[in-house]
Design an enzyme around this catalytic site. Sequence first.
Site, PDB file in Angstrom:
ATOM      1  N   CYS A  69       0.802  -1.136   0.031  1.00 11.16           N
ATOM      2  CA  CYS A  69      -0.101  -0.160   0.155  1.00 11.16           C
ATOM      3  C   CYS A  69       1.055   1.268   0.230  1.00 11.16           C
ATOM      4  O   CYS A  69       1.760   1.250   0.938  1.00 11.16           O
ATOM      5  CB  CYS A  69      -0.795  -0.078   1.373  1.00 11.16           C
ATOM      6  SG  CYS A  69      -1.811   1.591   1.504  1.00 11.16           S
ATOM      7  N   CYS A 179      -0.719   3.741  -6.639  1.00 13.46           N
ATOM      8  CA  CYS A 179      -1.531   3.250  -5.782  1.00 13.46           C
ATOM      9  C   CYS A 179      -1.952   1.798  -6.158  1.00 13.46           C
ATOM     10  O   CYS A 179      -2.013   1.533  -7.208  1.00 13.46           O
ATOM     11  CB  CYS A 179      -3.013   4.055  -5.402  1.00 13.46           C
ATOM     12  SG  CYS A 179      -4.271   3.124  -4.476  1.00 13.46           S
TER      13      CYS A 179
END
Length: 254
Positions: A69, A179
Amino acid sequence: MIGIFDSGIGGLPIARAIRDLDSTVDLLYFGDVAHAPYGTKDPEVVQQFVLRVMRHLRLEGATLLVSACNSASVTVIRPLMDLFGILESGVVEMVGPTVQALNQKQSGRIVVVATPTTVRSGMYEQGFASVGLKVSMIACPDLARAIEFGDSKAEIQRQVERAVEEVLLRGCDTLVLGCTHYPFARSFFEQAFIKHECRVEIFDPAQAVASYTLSRYSEKGEGKIRFLVSKYSPIFEQRVTELFGSHSVEEVIL
């Protein structure tokens, strides 16, 4: 065992890439769906969630952790590495392997699309600057949430097209998906560039992160894999099935 974590489904392609490179490694994946997405939250809040998840993965027996992440990587992992250096041997983050993979790109215009939290951190600019490259950052405030919770294709397409318009204004020949949720919308990015008759290389860091992870890991495993979530999600279960086949998903309240 390698422990991989994300706010939801974003890290699943990285887990898949690791499994494709080494089918014997044992993996434990944690999706913090109850607090997804991380990318619009204050760094202090993200830190609380991430440290809790990391602690749980360690207790489950993970000896190497992968912060799959970007928002977690830039708000928790990289700052702790910079301050203390204590996490470097036991945690893999997203920015370093991405920069390393694009290090040879000595010319051209690189744009990173990412969550607001990642953009505000400045970590990608710092990382690329360390190898003499400049990047431009573009925030996509709602795209990760739309992907995580299964918004309509029309809504995801709308958000991607808005981001691509900004990318084209900046000028770009390499677009970094900053992302881990965004690769699930890769086809929308590709279609948008085709629509604008623009050739742009789309870089998904998953393979680079997977390769770097395995370069740091030498334990022998049995190819086991488990999936944990902090809140049940049919979208998460669906993505697991698409990428790994039928597997149970365990709900764990931290």
